[in-house]
Enzyme design. Structure first.
Site: not given
Ligand code: LMR
Length: 398
Positions: A246, A211, A130
């Site tokens: 979520k 996470d 992420w």
């Molecule tokens: C995502 O990866 O789309 C979600 O975790 C929302 C975000 O905050 O990025």
């Protein structure tokens, strides 16, 4: 005073949502942000959460500040949800859980804590991860490195390369791991792979930072907590940031938590003290409504059961959409293998589409996904899956 301030390019995920909202084309499809939409394309309001809120409203009561660590009932429920109600680590007082402003808030509190108490450590995140993980840890002053993770040729995991990389890290390195439903790839470690990873984490004296933003979207609430429980049972010290955004569809309420599983109750008390101080410096204390929702849904046996049923329905709908997209694509392009859609788990899959192909999907077909090729399967529904498959097949055949 501020002439030198650099323009902000915007967040790649939130910017895409803005572009989607501004798109006038009626048949547009939002597969960008990690949000679960229902079969009608709406953001669901879960009956379990509505009932909890009715109860909270009826009970009334003042809205004083929560303590820095958050609401006690909420924190206790979180620890039980993560570890299982009767895990020895809870009984032994080795778990320090704080309620946080979403799991992002938890990740950040943990990052600041670690920069103070393990100042020499570096952070290692999966390749890819992420995007915000990197920004967050760099924002706390860390050097952020990557370990091998996604195998672009198989759509699976480079597990041996990952293990080899972790084996070579200096002790006390911080290793960010996705406990389930890996974001952005949907590629998870199996239980056997977690079991093989744990001795490496222990022998190298690494600090796992889990996470867990998508608990319940993989195989189930307990199944998705496998890593948390296995690490705790192995006696490792680690952090886990978890989210209800979520799983309870309460994104804007910012319901999350950070838990430190420590070697002893004494150590957990020390960590708790410094987590409280970290929170005080960042935002003083978390929100009271978020705490009450989580505490009530998890603490009331009937509501908890209802919530688990609702969550199972979301999980199963995502799985059905994986199968539907897979079947359509396989029929349209029989020469290609779309099996990754079925083996990857949770909201996301990594399509392997290039940034140029993603741009074409957005510009020509009004189908929005991240430029990394990450697709949010939870944005698909019976009405848009065929069109989405046709759009993807068309850019793949161009
Ligand atoms: C995502 O990866 O789309 C979600 O975790 C929302 C975000 O905050 O990025």
């Amino acid at each position: 005073m501020f002439e030198h301030v650099q323009p902000y390019a915007g967040d790649p995920i939130f910017a895409l949502v803005d572009a989607f909202n501004a798109d006038p084309r009626p048949a547009k499809v939002n597969l960008s942000i990690g949000i679960y939409f229902d079969e009608q394309g709406r953001l669901p309001v879960l009956p379990s959460v509505m009932q909890a809120e009715s109860h909270i409203l009826a009970a009334g009561g003042p809205k004083g500040y929560l303590p820095m660590e958050g609401d006690a009932a909420c924190r206790a429920e979180v620890a039980k949800l993560l570890l299982g109600a009767d895990h020895p680590a809870i009984r032994q007082g080795r778990v320090a859980s704080i309620q946080t402003v979403g799991s992002s808030g938890g990740l950040k509190v943990g990052a600041d804590f670690l920069k103070t108490w393990l100042p020499e450590a570096q952070v290692w995140v999966s390749d890819p991860t992420w995007d915000n993980h990197r920004s967050m840890f760099e924002g706390s002053g860390f050097v952020v490195n990557t370990y091998p993770y996604f195998d672009a040729t198989t759509g699976g995991l480079r597990f041996e390369a990952m293990l080899a990389a972790l084996r070579s890290l200096p002790s006390r390195s911080i290793v960010l791991l996705h406990a389930c439903c890996h974001n952005p790839t949907g590629v998870d470690l199996s239980a056997a792979q977690w079991d093989a990873l744990i001795p490496v984490l222990r022998e190298r004296a690494l600090l796992p930072y889990l996470d867990l933003a998508y608990q319940g979207f993989g195989d189930g609430m307990d199944e998705d907590a496998y890593a948390v429980r296995a690490l705790a049972s192995a006696g490792l010290t680690f952090f886990v940031a978890n989210s209800f955004s979520k799983s309870m569809s309460v994104y804007g309420e910012r319901c999350g938590a950070l838990s430190a599983v420590c070697a002893s109750a004494a150590e957990a008390a020390l960590v708790m003290g410094q987590l409280r101080f970290t929170v005080r410096r960042l935002y003083s204390s978390p929100g009271i409504h978020a705490a009450k929702i989580v505490a009530h849904v998890l603490g009331d046996a009937d509501l908890r059961l209802l919530w688990q049923t609702e969550l199972a329905a979301m999980r199963e709908r995502i799985l059905a959409m994986r199968h539907a997209l897979h079947a359509r694509l396989q029929a349209l392009l029989p020469g290609r293998d779309f099996g990754y859609l079925l083996s990857q788990r949770g909201m996301f899959s990594y399509t392997g589409l290039s940034a140029a192909q993603v741009d074409e999907l957005r510009e020509q077909h009004a189908v929005y996904l991240l430029r990394s090729g990450r697709v949010c399967i939870a944005g698909l529904n019976t009405a848009n899956v065929a069109r989405t498959a046709e759009a993807i097949a068309s850019v793949l055949s161009a």
